[in-house]
Design a protein around this motif. Structure first.
Motif, PDB file in Angstrom:
ATOM      1  N   PHE A  36       0.816  -1.196   0.000  1.00 49.13           N
ATOM      2  CA  PHE A  36       0.000   0.000   0.000  1.00 49.13           C
ATOM      3  C   PHE A  36       0.859   1.259   0.000  1.00 49.13           C
ATOM      4  O   PHE A  36       0.429   2.319  -0.458  1.00 49.13           O
ATOM      5  CB  PHE A  36      -0.949  -0.007   1.202  1.00 49.13           C
ATOM      6  N   ARG A  37       2.053   1.158   0.526  1.00 46.38           N
ATOM      7  CA  ARG A  37       2.935   2.323   0.551  1.00 46.38           C
ATOM      8  C   ARG A  37       3.638   2.533  -0.779  1.00 46.38           C
ATOM      9  O   ARG A  37       4.043   3.639  -1.099  1.00 46.38           O
ATOM     10  CB  ARG A  37       3.985   2.152   1.662  1.00 46.38           C
ATOM     11  N   ALA A  38       3.780   1.473  -1.626  1.00 46.46           N
ATOM     12  CA  ALA A  38       4.499   1.568  -2.895  1.00 46.46           C
ATOM     13  C   ALA A  38       3.547   1.973  -4.021  1.00 46.46           C
ATOM     14  O   ALA A  38       2.361   1.677  -3.993  1.00 46.46           O
ATOM     15  CB  ALA A  38       5.152   0.233  -3.223  1.00 46.46           C
ATOM     16  N   THR A  39       4.090   2.667  -5.016  1.00 42.69           N
ATOM     17  CA  THR A  39       3.349   2.984  -6.235  1.00 42.69           C
ATOM     18  C   THR A  39       3.799   2.016  -7.314  1.00 42.69           C
ATOM     19  O   THR A  39       4.991   1.937  -7.637  1.00 42.69           O
ATOM     20  CB  THR A  39       3.621   4.432  -6.679  1.00 42.69           C
ATOM     21  N   THR A  40       2.861   1.246  -7.867  1.00 44.66           N
ATOM     22  CA  THR A  40       3.220   0.198  -8.827  1.00 44.66           C
ATOM     23  C   THR A  40       2.426   0.359 -10.122  1.00 44.66           C
ATOM     24  O   THR A  40       1.351   0.965 -10.150  1.00 44.66           O
ATOM     25  CB  THR A  40       2.956  -1.204  -8.248  1.00 44.66           C
ATOM     26  N   LEU A  41       2.972  -0.218 -11.164  1.00 44.76           N
ATOM     27  CA  LEU A  41       2.315  -0.289 -12.466  1.00 44.76           C
ATOM     28  C   LEU A  41       2.206  -1.755 -12.879  1.00 44.76           C
ATOM     29  O   LEU A  41       3.192  -2.490 -12.836  1.00 44.76           O
ATOM     30  CB  LEU A  41       3.118   0.463 -13.526  1.00 44.76           C
ATOM     31  N   TYR A 184       4.401   5.874 -18.549  1.00 51.54           N
ATOM     32  CA  TYR A 184       3.472   6.077 -17.438  1.00 51.54           C
ATOM     33  C   TYR A 184       4.167   6.737 -16.244  1.00 51.54           C
ATOM     34  O   TYR A 184       3.584   7.571 -15.546  1.00 51.54           O
ATOM     35  CB  TYR A 184       2.859   4.744 -17.003  1.00 51.54           C
ATOM     36  N   ALA A 185       5.404   6.351 -16.025  1.00 44.22           N
ATOM     37  CA  ALA A 185       6.144   6.944 -14.899  1.00 44.22           C
ATOM     38  C   ALA A 185       6.322   8.443 -15.108  1.00 44.22           C
ATOM     39  O   ALA A 185       6.068   9.243 -14.198  1.00 44.22           O
ATOM     40  CB  ALA A 185       7.497   6.246 -14.754  1.00 44.22           C
ATOM     41  N   ARG A 186       6.739   8.850 -16.289  1.00 46.96           N
ATOM     42  CA  ARG A 186       6.927  10.283 -16.561  1.00 46.96           C
ATOM     43  C   ARG A 186       5.606  11.039 -16.463  1.00 46.96           C
ATOM     44  O   ARG A 186       5.542  12.147 -15.936  1.00 46.96           O
ATOM     45  CB  ARG A 186       7.532  10.468 -17.959  1.00 46.96           C
ATOM     46  N   ALA A 187       4.543  10.405 -16.987  1.00 49.72           N
ATOM     47  CA  ALA A 187       3.242  11.075 -16.990  1.00 49.72           C
ATOM     48  C   ALA A 187       2.703  11.316 -15.582  1.00 49.72           C
ATOM     49  O   ALA A 187       1.933  12.247 -15.358  1.00 49.72           O
ATOM     50  CB  ALA A 187       2.236  10.255 -17.798  1.00 49.72           C
ATOM     51  N   SER A 193      11.540   2.414 -10.679  1.00 53.88           N
ATOM     52  CA  SER A 193      12.519   1.971  -9.691  1.00 53.88           C
ATOM     53  C   SER A 193      13.047   0.581 -10.019  1.00 53.88           C
ATOM     54  O   SER A 193      14.257   0.356 -10.072  1.00 53.88           O
ATOM     55  CB  SER A 193      11.893   1.973  -8.295  1.00 53.88           C
ATOM     56  N   ARG A 194      12.142  -0.368 -10.250  1.00 53.25           N
ATOM     57  CA  ARG A 194      12.580  -1.734 -10.557  1.00 53.25           C
ATOM     58  C   ARG A 194      11.426  -2.525 -11.149  1.00 53.25           C
ATOM     59  O   ARG A 194      10.251  -2.167 -11.002  1.00 53.25           O
ATOM     60  CB  ARG A 194      13.080  -2.444  -9.293  1.00 53.25           C
ATOM     61  N   LEU A 195      11.795  -3.594 -11.845  1.00 53.46           N
ATOM     62  CA  LEU A 195      10.816  -4.558 -12.355  1.00 53.46           C
ATOM     63  C   LEU A 195      10.640  -5.635 -11.290  1.00 53.46           C
ATOM     64  O   LEU A 195      11.600  -6.320 -10.936  1.00 53.46           O
ATOM     65  CB  LEU A 195      11.304  -5.176 -13.666  1.00 53.46           C
ATOM     66  N   VAL A 196       9.418  -5.792 -10.796  1.00 51.35           N
ATOM     67  CA  VAL A 196       9.165  -6.732  -9.709  1.00 51.35           C
ATOM     68  C   VAL A 196       8.885  -8.132 -10.249  1.00 51.35           C
ATOM     69  O   VAL A 196       9.472  -9.117  -9.799  1.00 51.35           O
ATOM     70  CB  VAL A 196       7.986  -6.243  -8.835  1.00 51.35           C
ATOM     71  N   LEU A 242       5.084  -6.218 -13.507  1.00 52.24           N
ATOM     72  CA  LEU A 242       4.743  -5.334 -12.390  1.00 52.24           C
ATOM     73  C   LEU A 242       5.969  -4.481 -12.089  1.00 52.24           C
ATOM     74  O   LEU A 242       7.036  -5.013 -11.775  1.00 52.24           O
ATOM     75  CB  LEU A 242       4.329  -6.147 -11.159  1.00 52.24           C
ATOM     76  N   TYR A 243       5.814  -3.171 -12.213  1.00 47.95           N
ATOM     77  CA  TYR A 243       6.917  -2.245 -11.970  1.00 47.95           C
ATOM     78  C   TYR A 243       6.642  -1.459 -10.688  1.00 47.95           C
ATOM     79  O   TYR A 243       5.501  -1.086 -10.405  1.00 47.95           O
ATOM     80  CB  TYR A 243       7.052  -1.248 -13.125  1.00 47.95           C
ATOM     81  N   GLU A 244       7.712  -1.188  -9.952  1.00 47.17           N
ATOM     82  CA  GLU A 244       7.610  -0.310  -8.786  1.00 47.17           C
ATOM     83  C   GLU A 244       8.168   1.054  -9.173  1.00 47.17           C
ATOM     84  O   GLU A 244       9.243   1.147  -9.800  1.00 47.17           O
ATOM     85  CB  GLU A 244       8.391  -0.880  -7.605  1.00 47.17           C
ATOM     86  N   LEU A 245       7.428   2.091  -8.812  1.00 46.10           N
ATOM     87  CA  LEU A 245       7.826   3.466  -9.154  1.00 46.10           C
ATOM     88  C   LEU A 245       8.372   4.182  -7.918  1.00 46.10           C
ATOM     89  O   LEU A 245       8.090   3.790  -6.789  1.00 46.10           O
ATOM     90  CB  LEU A 245       6.652   4.244  -9.715  1.00 46.10           C
TER      91      LEU A 245
END
Length: 247
Positions: A36-41, A184-187, A193-196, A242-245
């Motif tokens: 819940f604390r992380a921003t993911t895609l 998406y990260a730039r937008a 940060s990393r590929l999970v 799943l990416y972590e931002l």
């Protein structure tokens, strides 16, 4: 004496109740909180490559009719033996010839107000033939029809080894996935940060059979050699990640 016992029991219950909340708090999984604390895609993408086929599978057969079942089977066996011999002479290996259907059906004549009348039997024998040298494909079809095959149902093209084509599609799929994540990260004012996690689906599949010739007779093939155009095959790989931002 009784009063002392009751007081001690009450103190024991209170002590147990006071100890319960920390135990319950510790049972909450820390991973859930961190998610819940992380921003993911969670994204998906695909890669495709086109390649010329180097093999084909063709379905052909022999259909015969006779007054009796035995006569129909015998006629079919004789003609099919000629077809199989022709395939071997054309360089088709035994392992690339497989019987795909053998049917014996009674034939009836129907007239109004009369019971069906048995007129004979029909036998259909089909084989699937894998041709690993496409330069021989048209010649093989012509030869088998000349040898007695009167049914050519369809043809499908494929690859003897799809590894290189699949790997090229994988690379394109991962590049597309990474580009989408960065967009998406730039937008959203983040950076990747990393590929999970990364998972794959799809892959190479044989082209569906295309109708070629049905009930083809020898005289229809005599004038010109059969021309077959293999075209190209499409190899597709689907990926999701799943990416972590981070900020």
């Amino acid at each position: 004496m009784k009063t002392l016992i009751r007081t001690g029991a009450l103190a024991l219950v209170l002590a147990a109740s006071a100890a319960a909340p920390p135990a319950l708090a510790q049972s909450t999984p820390p991973a859930a909180e961190s998610m819940f604390r992380a921003t993911t895609l969670n994204l998906a993408a695909y890669g495709e490559t086109r390649v010329a086929p180097d093999m084909a599978t063709i379905t052909l057969g022999v259909m015969t009719e006779a007054k009796t079942a035995q006569a129909a089977l015998q006629a079919n066996a004789t003609r099919m033996a000629g077809v199989m011999a022709t395939l071997r002479r054309a360089g088709i290996a035994e392992k690339d010839i497989q019987t795909s259907g053998l049917n014996l059906n009674p034939q009836y004549q129907y007239e109004q107000n009369l019971p069906p009348r048995l007129t004979g039997y029909q036998v259909s024998n089909q084989v699937s033939v894998t041709v690993r040298d496409l330069a021989r494909l048209g010649q093989a079809v012509d030869a088998t029809v000349s040898a007695g095959a009167n049914q050519v149902h369809g043809i499908s093209f494929g690859l003897n080894d799809s590894t290189a084509a699949e790997n090229a599609a994988r690379q394109d799929a991962v590049k597309a996935l990474q580009a989408k994540a960065e967009l998406y990260a730039r937008a959203t004012g983040h950076r990747v940060s990393r590929l999970v996690t990364l998972s794959e689906g799809g892959g190479y599949s044989v082209q569906p059979p295309m109708p070629m010739v049905t009930n083809q007779l020898k005289r229809e093939m005599a004038a010109d050699s059969t021309q077959v155009s293999p075209g190209e095959l499409k190899v597709r790989i689907d990926v999701s990640g799943l990416y972590e931002l981070a900020r």
